[in-house]
Design a protein around this motif. Structure first.
Motif, mmCIF file in Angstrom:
data_model
loop_
_atom_site.group_PDB
_atom_site.id
_atom_site.type_symbol
_atom_site.label_atom_id
_atom_site.label_comp_id
_atom_site.label_asym_id
_atom_site.label_seq_id
_atom_site.Cartn_x
_atom_site.Cartn_y
_atom_site.Cartn_z
ATOM 1 N N VAL A 1 5.001 -5.839 5.690
ATOM 2 C CA VAL A 1 4.406 -5.092 4.580
ATOM 3 C C VAL A 1 4.389 -3.607 4.922
ATOM 4 C CG1 VAL A 1 2.988 -7.048 3.897
ATOM 5 C CG2 VAL A 1 2.020 -5.333 5.432
ATOM 6 N N VAL A 2 3.964 -2.795 3.941
ATOM 7 C CA VAL A 2 3.848 -1.364 4.176
ATOM 8 C C VAL A 2 2.447 -1.094 4.737
ATOM 9 C CG1 VAL A 2 3.921 0.934 3.109
ATOM 10 C CG2 VAL A 2 5.369 -0.922 2.217
ATOM 11 N N GLY A 3 2.378 -0.247 5.769
ATOM 12 C CA GLY A 3 1.066 0.120 6.310
ATOM 13 C C GLY A 3 1.099 1.567 6.755
ATOM 14 N N MET A 4 0.044 2.276 6.468
ATOM 15 C CA MET A 4 0.081 3.713 6.749
ATOM 16 C C MET A 4 -1.193 4.189 7.436
ATOM 17 S SD MET A 4 1.038 6.742 4.170
ATOM 18 C CE MET A 4 1.258 8.413 4.760
ATOM 19 N N LYS A 5 -1.001 5.008 8.466
ATOM 20 C CA LYS A 5 -2.101 5.747 9.069
ATOM 21 C C LYS A 5 -2.005 7.184 8.595
ATOM 22 C CE LYS A 5 -2.474 8.439 12.684
ATOM 23 N NZ LYS A 5 -3.578 9.407 12.516
ATOM 24 N N PRO A 6 -3.001 7.665 7.853
ATOM 25 C CA PRO A 6 -2.945 9.042 7.367
ATOM 26 C C PRO A 6 -3.241 10.045 8.484
ATOM 27 C CG PRO A 6 -4.616 7.715 6.204
ATOM 28 C CD PRO A 6 -4.191 6.954 7.409
ATOM 29 N N THR A 7 -3.112 11.311 8.161
ATOM 30 C CA THR A 7 -3.539 12.375 9.071
ATOM 31 C C THR A 7 -5.000 12.130 9.443
ATOM 32 O OG1 THR A 7 -2.152 13.887 7.809
ATOM 33 C CG2 THR A 7 -3.741 14.885 9.333
ATOM 34 N N TYR A 8 -5.332 12.375 10.714
ATOM 35 C CA TYR A 8 -6.735 12.236 11.129
ATOM 36 C C TYR A 8 -7.602 13.154 10.263
ATOM 37 C CZ TYR A 8 -10.923 12.012 14.005
ATOM 38 O OH TYR A 8 -12.207 11.833 14.432
#
Lengths: 95, 500, 489
Positions: free
Chosen positions: C188-195
């Motif tokens: 699946v798609v998974g994202m960690k944004p900018t802190y």
């Protein structure tokens, strides 16, 4: 290799009651990790400032304005032991 | 044995904010309703985060400037880690190696009456813990934890070990408290715990060979009154001397550790406390949840501009402008900034600092004490008292009559009526206390009194130069002419007797 | 195409157009859960009535012509680490088994404001410590593609829920790869944004300077919509970025022109699975074919990332977990000698082995005599790692790499070898140390039939462009449309 005494000392600081078996497992595992992270010694960091925050900001404030507190029942709701007013803990011995 | 006492003080002062250091929860003193003043952060609920109270920071800067400290251009927050039931996060947010201010000083008078500078190592901000209430039944029942206070902003002020006696320590604390109160940074109410003190004490003993032997360092914790600070120091001096004579143990000897002691106020003694476990290893590290604070010179100056006069400057002004005695000045200033303001207004209106000081230090303070009133609650405001004192200064009212007027004013005010300078006139009028300036009437009365048989002896004595014989005659005249000025009556009597 | 195999972005569009109702969609998710979660174990807590109630409320709002939020009616699963007032929040820990937060995280409030349907709470490694979700105190989560394989972790429940189409979207948290690695393992798609892009207020802390909440989705569009709803400055989080969030959806379908993609020399290390290497090469070729220029870049300190991370994260964790002391909430041991023993025994009982291991590691590296050699040293190397990324992003727009060195590993395979487990984060944890955004997108299948993810890393605050780059890939491939067998076609 970390000594058993090291493990005991750290466990006491961390307030963990580790069994002898846990200690005998943890000792080599932690030692291996400590050896592994020692690789950082080879990096020259003499002129480098430590980086505490991922995004460096300063002067983050809020105004001195009150918002409502939790009701006491809410504050105590999750506590393992209370008398309805206070959190209760095993007797604190000060002297 | 020749020795020098070496004392350093760590003072915790609670800042006068509406809310806690890192959350918008009220800081009111409310020990009777435990755990009613908490927010998720105060209980360290998982997921909560601290956000710094701007006002707390500004008050801390103000206080630090008042203590002649340098303000850090960059400061950060550190976690001091230990387990204790009143510390729900398992760490206290404090400042470790980069405090928000440092290198200050305060002045005290040394034993020879010379000014002595006591250096201040640092002053930093931190959060207070909650309160543990111990079971004292001896049955080993649970202790109780109240988190109302948890997270209240504290300024920790650490002195260098420059104090050499209990008396100097007392002066240091008095001055520190005055600064906090005058700057409106803290109310320093010791009963409510808004000023707490730890004292580090040891002795430098001069040995026979001239070498200095320092005794093991002792920290006496949680002294909750200035008197206790003095008593604890005095006790420690004796105790350490005795111990040194007994053991010869010195600070710096192998195995000698700093000792933490408590103070028993009933006995006036200190006692050994079991050391907090792991005390030596707080594992300080920078708090990743909080941003550092930077301050420019302009920002520091802006705060400096909001500062009122410091006690040292005010003291000087009290001396030069109002010509107060040292005693009166200290009584007024040490009472509170509010009483100092009250005095100054009274002095300005009356035009006589000394007279005003007499009224404030004697009559006003007596009434405050007797009636357990704060100066702000005192019904006779400076505008009224000043008007009354002015009448005395102008010779329109005697001091004695003034006491009556003051009592009447107070009674009127306490029964809820409003007072104004006109009330003063009204009371004087009603009671017929105005100074009688009609010298004709007084002269006639004097002559009548002098002619009384009972006074023949006194008249003879007066003629013979015994001035003290005037006393009873003055009394009789004053009885007849209410509101006459006794001094004037006395002079007139002498003149009449002489001229006759 | 069934409702379950429809991508999250398309589902949002259908909800908006009134082609499906939130109740239908939510019910479909609940059905999928009740049919399959006994085998997957994605969820720790489901309240069907609550989910349907929310769905009904949104449908009613729509029917009444009221304005609705940007996630109106779409079910979102939430990792059991984000506080939701009145709902359980166990963090996969025995210590918090019965904990009910009296407040909600900013993220939860934002999801509610966006009219999302909060579907349930997903399984995780205890306190988000782990890469397999095997460290949950309550249950194992199985990879939806092959059930004897791990879903990755620590947000394995959220990834598995989306991978098995029990929820089109899910919220996770990423401290060293805990969104991107399970996204890769579950396809699946998974994202960690900018802190600092998403508030941490209400996210139970693991390592405060590394933790970041982020989205999972069945496609890039849905993931972008979820991130949009979660993002924004929060005055309750001092580390929240005080800058407006750009519109992540406006230009999402517009391909980026003149794209430069970096390939990291230092990442071409031993121990990377052959299938992963070829899938990554293939993915990079896709970008090349879309007109991107591919350049070699260097991250000279990348090889120190794992060591740096495994000093900083446990150190912060050891401190953050000190609050679990048996007094103010959570577990308390029943038998103990005195107060100190109560602490020790409570924590011994309340925490699992991995958490204890990290607390021990972190306590050791912060203790007197060691802090400079370990913790402070690691913070310095961290800056060098960040500088490397800054330098690289002078040369290229994004950095492409495998999300993980291998496809999903078997449950139990690495559990007794912590260091080997930690090395599976080697490509992801740099983004946490540097604070930059990263995304994992489905980009291939191993010979064993397990998904492989491609990771793209971007400069700080460049989530909009990063999502566009991911969307370009998605438009050119069909990996994101592959679903495991348990999704009935």
């Amino acid at each position: 290799m970390l000594s058993e005494d090291d493990i005991h000392k750290v466990a006491e600081l961390a307030r963990l009651n580790l069994s002898e078996q846990q200690i005998s497992e943890l000792r080599p595992q932690l030692s291996k990790l400590i050896d592994y992270v020692a690789v950082l010694e080879e990096v020259d960091t003499d002129e480098v400032e430590p980086m505490v925050h991922a995004i460096e900001q300063t002067n983050v404030f809020r105004d001195d304005i009150r918002s409502p507190p939790l009701p006491r029942e809410g504050a105590l709701a999750n506590a393992p032991k209370t008398d309805g007013k206070y959190f209760l803990v095993p007797q604190i011995i000060e002297h | 044995m020749d020795y020098k006492i070496v004392i350093g003080l760590e003072v915790h002062v609670q800042l006068l904010t509406q809310t806690k250091l890192f959350t918008a929860c009220t800081t009111e003193f409310n020990p009777d309703a435990p755990n009613t003043q908490t927010q998720p952060l105060c209980i360290a609920l998982p997921g909560t985060l601290p956000v710094l109270n701007r006002h707390a920071y500004e008050l801390a800067v103000k206080a630090a400037l008042g203590l002649n400290c340098s303000i850090a251009k960059f400061t950060k927050w550190d976690r001091k880690q230990y387990f204790y039931p009143d510390l729900p996060k398992g760490y206290q947010i404090s400042q470790y190696d980069m405090p928000m201010s440092f290198d200050g000083w305060l002045e005290v008078d040394d034993a020879d009456g010379h000014k002595k500078k006591i250096r201040i190592l640092r002053a930093h901000l931190e959060e207070d813990a909650g309160k543990n209430i111990h079971d004292e039944s001896g049955r080993g029942e649970d202790s109780k934890v109240d988190l109302n206070r948890a997270g209240t902003p504290l300024l920790e002020i650490v002195s260098e070990p420059d104090l050499s006696s209990a008396a100097e320590a007392r002066q240091y604390l008095d001055e520190l408290r005055l600064i906090m109160q005058y700057l409106e940074v803290s109310d320093c109410n010791m009963q409510e715990g808004s000023l707490r003190c730890d004292a580090n004490v040891n002795l430098h003993i001069v040995q026979e060979d001239g070498q200095i032997a320092p005794t093991p360092l002792v920290e006496v914790k949680n002294l909750n009154s200035f008197r206790n600070v003095e008593a604890a120091i005095d006790f420690e001096v004796e105790r350490q001397l005795e111990e040194f004579q007994l053991t010869g143990r010195k600070w710096g000897d192998p195995g000698v550790m700093k000792e933490t002691r408590g103070f028993d106020a009933n006995r006036g003694t200190t006692f050994a406390q079991r050391g907090k476990e792991d005390a030596a290893d707080y594992r300080y590290f920078p708090d990743p949840d909080l941003a550092p604070v930077t301050m420019t010179d302009e920002e520091i100056d802006a705060i400096r501009k909001t500062m009122c006069e410091l006690p040292a400057d005010r003291r000087e002004r009290m001396r030069t402008v109002y010509e107060l005695s040292d005693y009166d000045r200290e009584v007024i200033m040490n009472h509170s900034p509010q009483l100092s303001d009250y005095f100054e207004e009274t002095a300005k209106i009356s035009g006589d600092g000394k007279q005003a000081a007499n009224w404030v230090t004697q009559d006003v303070l007596r009434e405050l004490n007797d009636r357990d009133l704060a100066i702000d609650e005192f019904p006779v405001r400076p505008v009224v008292l000043g008007a009354m004192v002015k009448k005395i200064v102008d010779g329109d009212l005697t001091v004695k009559s003034g006491r009556e007027v003051f009592a009447a004013l107070l009674e009127t005010g306490l029964s809820g009526n409003s007072l104004s300078p006109a009330t003063v006139d009204q009371i004087i009028e009603e009671k017929g206390l105005a100074v009688v300036k009609d010298t004709g009437a007084i002269e006639a009365t004097i002559k009548e009194v002098l002619s009384r048989d009972q006074n023949a002896k006194s008249v003879e004595d007066l003629k013979g130069g015994k001035q003290q014989a005037a006393g009873p005659i003055i009394g009789q005249v004053m009885k007849e002419v209410k509101g006459a000025d006794a001094k004037m009556v006395r002079e007139m009597i002498l003149k009449i007797v002489q001229d006759s | 195409m069934s409702i379950l195999s429809t991508g999250a972005g398309e589902l949002l569009a259908q909800l908006n157009r009134g082609e499906i109702t939130s109740v239908e969609l939510t019910q479909a998710c609940l059905n999928q859960i009740s049919q399959n979660d006994m085998n997957v174990g994605a969820f720790l807590h489901i309240d069907q009535d609550y989910a349907l109630e929310q769905a009904k409320a949104v449908d009613n709002k729509r029917a009444a012509g009221e304005s609705v939020g940007p996630l109106a009616g779409i079910p979102v699963a939430v990792k059991d680490v984000v506080c939701h007032k009145g709902q359980p929040c166990t963090c996969g820990s025995k210590y918090l088994k019965d904990f009910i937060p009296p407040y909600s995280a900013t993220s939860i409030e934002k999801l509610q404001a966006a009219d999302a349907v909060l579907l349930g709470r997903t399984n995780m490694d205890e306190f988000a410590m782990g890469s397999s979700t095997e460290n949950s105190a309550f249950q194992k989560t199985h990879n939806p593609w092959k059930q004897d394989y791990a879903p990755g972790g620590s947000s394995g429940g959220s990834a598995a829920a989306v991978g098995s189409r029990m929820a089109p979207l899910a919220v996770g948290s990423d401290t060293g790869g805990s969104i991107r690695q399970p996204a890769s393992f579950c396809g699946v798609v998974g994202m960690k944004p900018t802190y600092g892009r998403v508030s941490r207020y209400g996210l139970v802390a693991f390592a405060s300077s590394l933790d970041q909440i982020g989205p999972f989705g069945t496609d890039v569009t849905g993931t972008a919509a979820l991130l949009q709803a979660l993002s924004g400055h929060d005055p309750l989080d001092s580390t929240s970025i005080n800058k407006p969030t750009p519109d992540l959806l406006a230009d999402l379908n517009q391909p980026l022109e003149g794209l430069k993609i970096g390939v990291v020399k230092e990442f071409q290390a031993d121990g990377i699975d052959e299938d992963v290497i070829s899938a990554t090469d293939e993915a990079i070729n896709v970008y090349r074919s879309l007109g991107a220029e591919i350049k070699d870049v260097s991250l000279p300190h990348a090889r120190y990332g794992v060591a740096t991370y495994y000093i900083i994260a446990p150190a912060e964790a050891s401190s953050n977990l000190s609050r679990y002391d048996g007094i103010h909430y959570g577990h308390r041991a029943e038998e103990f000698k005195d107060l100190t023993d109560m602490y020790r025994q409570t924590r011994e009982e309340g925490f699992g082995p991995e958490v204890k291991r990290r607390i021990m590691m972190g306590t050791y590296t912060l203790s007197a005599g060691y802090i400079d050699a370990y913790y402070v040293k690691a913070l310095k190397v961290r800056r060098l790692i960040r500088n490397d990324y800054d330098d690289a992003f002078q040369e290229v727009d994004f950095i492409a790499s495998p999300a993980c060195p291998t496809p999903a590993f078997k449950i139990g395979e690495l559990i007794n070898d912590p260091l080997a487990m930690y090395l599976s984060d080697m490509f992801t944890l740099g983004a946490n140390l540097a604070g930059i955004p990263g995304i994992s997108i489905p980009a291939g299948m191993s010979s064993e039939g397990l998904p492989i993810g491609l990771q793209l890393l971007g400069p700080p605050l460049e989530e909009a462009r990063l999502l566009r780059a991911a969307r370009m890939f998605e438009q050119a491939t069909d990996w994101h449309q592959k679903v495991p067998e348990l999704v009935a076609q």
